[in-house]
Motif scaffolding. Sequence first.
Motif, PDB file in Angstrom:
ATOM      1  N   ARG A   1       0.850  -1.180   0.000  1.00  0.00           N
ATOM      2  CA  ARG A   1       0.000   0.000   0.000  1.00  0.00           C
ATOM      3  C   ARG A   1       0.893   1.239   0.000  1.00  0.00           C
ATOM      4  NH1 ARG A   1      -1.930  -4.080   3.025  1.00  0.00           N
ATOM      5  NH2 ARG A   1      -4.131  -4.648   2.854  1.00  0.00           N
ATOM      6  N   SER A   2       1.159   1.783  -1.193  1.00  0.00           N
ATOM      7  CA  SER A   2       2.066   2.942  -1.351  1.00  0.00           C
ATOM      8  C   SER A   2       3.372   2.711  -0.600  1.00  0.00           C
ATOM      9  CB  SER A   2       1.383   4.228  -0.859  1.00  0.00           C
ATOM     10  OG  SER A   2       0.255   4.522  -1.650  1.00  0.00           O
ATOM     11  N   GLN A   3       3.895   1.505  -0.688  1.00  0.00           N
ATOM     12  CA  GLN A   3       5.077   1.090   0.061  1.00  0.00           C
ATOM     13  C   GLN A   3       6.340   1.330  -0.766  1.00  0.00           C
ATOM     14  OE1 GLN A   3       5.409  -3.135   0.471  1.00  0.00           O
ATOM     15  NE2 GLN A   3       6.857  -3.059   2.155  1.00  0.00           N
ATOM     16  N   VAL A   4       7.211   2.200  -0.275  1.00  0.00           N
ATOM     17  CA  VAL A   4       8.494   2.403  -0.942  1.00  0.00           C
ATOM     18  C   VAL A   4       9.372   1.186  -0.637  1.00  0.00           C
ATOM     19  CG1 VAL A   4      10.556   3.835  -1.098  1.00  0.00           C
ATOM     20  CG2 VAL A   4       8.317   4.904  -0.826  1.00  0.00           C
ATOM     21  N   VAL A   5       9.723   0.432  -1.684  1.00  0.00           N
ATOM     22  CA  VAL A   5      10.445  -0.827  -1.475  1.00  0.00           C
ATOM     23  C   VAL A   5      11.909  -0.751  -1.881  1.00  0.00           C
ATOM     24  CG1 VAL A   5       8.373  -2.251  -1.659  1.00  0.00           C
ATOM     25  CG2 VAL A   5       9.662  -1.704  -3.731  1.00  0.00           C
TER      26      VAL A   5
ATOM     27  N   PHE B   1      11.040   3.043  -6.184  1.00  0.00           N
ATOM     28  CA  PHE B   1      10.163   1.918  -6.513  1.00  0.00           C
ATOM     29  C   PHE B   1       9.063   1.824  -5.450  1.00  0.00           C
ATOM     30  CE2 PHE B   1      14.272   1.151  -8.337  1.00  0.00           C
ATOM     31  CZ  PHE B   1      14.033   0.540  -9.564  1.00  0.00           C
ATOM     32  N   VAL B   2       7.798   1.859  -5.893  1.00  0.00           N
ATOM     33  CA  VAL B   2       6.666   1.879  -4.967  1.00  0.00           C
ATOM     34  C   VAL B   2       5.732   0.715  -5.281  1.00  0.00           C
ATOM     35  CG1 VAL B   2       4.692   3.198  -4.107  1.00  0.00           C
ATOM     36  CG2 VAL B   2       6.804   4.386  -4.735  1.00  0.00           C
ATOM     37  N   ASN B   3       5.428  -0.056  -4.253  1.00  0.00           N
ATOM     38  CA  ASN B   3       4.530  -1.217  -4.366  1.00  0.00           C
ATOM     39  C   ASN B   3       3.156  -0.848  -3.825  1.00  0.00           C
ATOM     40  OD1 ASN B   3       3.176  -3.667  -4.191  1.00  0.00           O
ATOM     41  ND2 ASN B   3       4.430  -4.456  -2.510  1.00  0.00           N
ATOM     42  N   ASP B   4       2.185  -0.683  -4.735  1.00  0.00           N
ATOM     43  CA  ASP B   4       0.794  -0.456  -4.326  1.00  0.00           C
ATOM     44  C   ASP B   4      -0.078  -1.536  -4.965  1.00  0.00           C
ATOM     45  OD1 ASP B   4      -1.491   0.599  -3.252  1.00  0.00           O
ATOM     46  OD2 ASP B   4      -1.114   2.643  -3.862  1.00  0.00           O
ATOM     47  N   SER B   5       0.321  -2.794  -4.750  1.00  0.00           N
ATOM     48  CA  SER B   5      -0.416  -3.915  -5.333  1.00  0.00           C
ATOM     49  C   SER B   5      -1.850  -3.980  -4.839  1.00  0.00           C
ATOM     50  CB  SER B   5       0.305  -5.239  -5.018  1.00  0.00           C
ATOM     51  OG  SER B   5      -0.325  -6.326  -5.650  1.00  0.00           O
TER      52      SER B   5
ATOM     53  N   ASN C   1       6.187  11.891 -12.497  1.00  0.00           N
ATOM     54  CA  ASN C   1       7.122  11.149 -13.348  1.00  0.00           C
ATOM     55  C   ASN C   1       7.012   9.641 -13.114  1.00  0.00           C
ATOM     56  OD1 ASN C   1       8.169  13.652 -14.275  1.00  0.00           O
ATOM     57  ND2 ASN C   1       9.511  13.743 -12.485  1.00  0.00           N
ATOM     58  N   VAL C   2       5.812   9.132 -13.317  1.00  0.00           N
ATOM     59  CA  VAL C   2       5.507   7.741 -12.984  1.00  0.00           C
ATOM     60  C   VAL C   2       5.717   6.832 -14.188  1.00  0.00           C
ATOM     61  CG1 VAL C   2       3.690   6.140 -12.270  1.00  0.00           C
ATOM     62  CG2 VAL C   2       3.848   8.410 -11.217  1.00  0.00           C
ATOM     63  N   ARG C   3       6.429   5.750 -13.958  1.00  0.00           N
ATOM     64  CA  ARG C   3       6.455   4.616 -14.884  1.00  0.00           C
ATOM     65  C   ARG C   3       5.570   3.548 -14.233  1.00  0.00           C
ATOM     66  NH1 ARG C   3       9.484   5.639 -19.062  1.00  0.00           N
ATOM     67  NH2 ARG C   3      10.977   7.365 -18.866  1.00  0.00           N
ATOM     68  N   TRP C   4       4.429   3.348 -14.851  1.00  0.00           N
ATOM     69  CA  TRP C   4       3.289   2.698 -14.209  1.00  0.00           C
ATOM     70  C   TRP C   4       3.143   1.243 -14.658  1.00  0.00           C
ATOM     71  CZ3 TRP C   4      -2.285   3.883 -16.147  1.00  0.00           C
ATOM     72  CH2 TRP C   4      -3.229   3.221 -15.347  1.00  0.00           C
ATOM     73  N   ILE C   5       3.267   0.316 -13.725  1.00  0.00           N
ATOM     74  CA  ILE C   5       3.013  -1.098 -13.992  1.00  0.00           C
ATOM     75  C   ILE C   5       1.579  -1.394 -13.575  1.00  0.00           C
ATOM     76  CG2 ILE C   5       3.677  -3.466 -13.456  1.00  0.00           C
ATOM     77  CD1 ILE C   5       6.517  -2.458 -12.998  1.00  0.00           C
TER      78      ILE C   5
ATOM     79  N   ASP D   1      12.373   9.581 -11.597  1.00  0.00           N
ATOM     80  CA  ASP D   1      11.191   8.782 -11.921  1.00  0.00           C
ATOM     81  C   ASP D   1      10.762   7.920 -10.741  1.00  0.00           C
ATOM     82  OD1 ASP D   1      11.189   9.820 -14.446  1.00  0.00           O
ATOM     83  OD2 ASP D   1      11.829   7.990 -15.467  1.00  0.00           O
ATOM     84  N   VAL D   2       9.480   7.554 -10.749  1.00  0.00           N
ATOM     85  CA  VAL D   2       8.919   6.599  -9.781  1.00  0.00           C
ATOM     86  C   VAL D   2       8.373   5.409 -10.569  1.00  0.00           C
ATOM     87  CG1 VAL D   2       7.101   6.193  -8.078  1.00  0.00           C
ATOM     88  CG2 VAL D   2       8.339   8.364  -8.091  1.00  0.00           C
TER      89      VAL D   2
END
Length: 466
Positions: A333-337, A345-349, A366-370, A432-433
């Motif tokens: 949840r908006s976790q900087v990993v 790198f942010v994990n918001d699975s 500046n998001v690179r969005w997965i 970038d994020v």
Amino acid sequence: MIPIQGVEGKAIGVLGLGRSGLAAVRALQAGGAEVLVWDDSLDARSRAEADGITVAELGRDKVMERLSLLVVSPGIPHLYPAPNPVIAAAYAAGVPVDNDIGLFFRSFASREWDKYETAPRVVAVTGSNGKSTTSALIHHVLETAGRDVQLAGNIGRGVLDIDPAGDGSVVVLELSSYQTELARALTPDVAVFTNLSPDHLDRHAGMGGYFAAKRRLFSEGGPDRAVIGVDEAEGRYLAGQMSEGPSDDRVIRVSVAGKLGGPGWAVFARKGYLSEYRKGRQVGSIDLREIKGLPGAHNHQNACCAYAVCRSLGLAPRVIEEGLRSYPGLPHRSQVVAEANGVVFVNDSKATNVDSALRALQAFKNVRWICGGLEKDGGLEALRGAAGSVRKAYVIGREAAAFAMQLAPEAEVCGTMAQAVARAIEDAEPGDVILLAPAAASFDQYDNFEQRGDDFVAQISRILES
């Protein structure tokens, strides 16, 4: 464990043997009930029998006519899109249907409470997005302040697995619509409604049914205090229904859309600053901008809800601020990993629907969005408003091509998490994020959103450490 009251000598059926079902079995047995169970999984039934639990086909007439109550796990539909056959049989036989949340509320209070100086309290949190973070924040702030507090429900321990309440203790429950829609008892001391956006619409037969399931937390028992996000029409309606007038401070209105006025009690966030107003005067404020565990407006809304709850439980603003500042965040949840070469790198699975993904995208630049996965009802149109923050999308999932076609930013079909992470890292520049915010369920490739987030982290580690 919370032993269930009023079931001694009665035959109770339990349908579904996941975490909540097994906890209900133990709690019912502790209350003296004869428990009969069923699960469609042969493995689950075999494990139950090995533990000495009586397995029976609950839908059979001769079994159902023995039951005084049927307890149902939250994932099993009881009405829409169609009731489970066992539940339909219970309806036909006139057997009441409940869940573990209903059992908890009817059994939590005990005669021991007569000896306590301060009665225990229950805080229940619902809404479409932010339930977990808000619940965890409340728990963290109270724990930091030295209060006796437990976290349960959809997060933490199973609701019937918690310890009996102590003098002045607090239980914080995260409750989904699946849990609130069926519980026969819902009597929290403080109830929280974070927000509402489309989700689980097939289960609730549309937005009206979905909102009605959430609203039950407020209408069934009538909490002593209601903390309500009012940035959507449903929240404003609910606040109006709960209030006796503009100055009724039993309702605390929460917003991140603008300043809240009037003579009542309000907590809102603007430009990263939390403000508390009572009777038209500011009585508290916190600068949220530098709190790493709470990035973006959606987390500022979570902070406002948690702040309002903790204030209603008697904590001072500065004590709450200390807790917010030390909050570590929740996994997925908006976790900087990770941070490397100027890239974050942010994990918001956990962003499994469009609205939660939109909120995550709006929290960063500046998001690179997965993104991608098992698409939910309603499409992706709302995400077009976040295109300005997205440099490029990298789409995963079995239907990645169809998902990518609906996106406004440049999108690359990757299919797998490994390829998406690799391509995002190749393209990334300092500042970038790289954000995993799928806007979709995980079940096309993963068992759950946690597994998806863990894969994201694992792929990052594999590349950065190679």
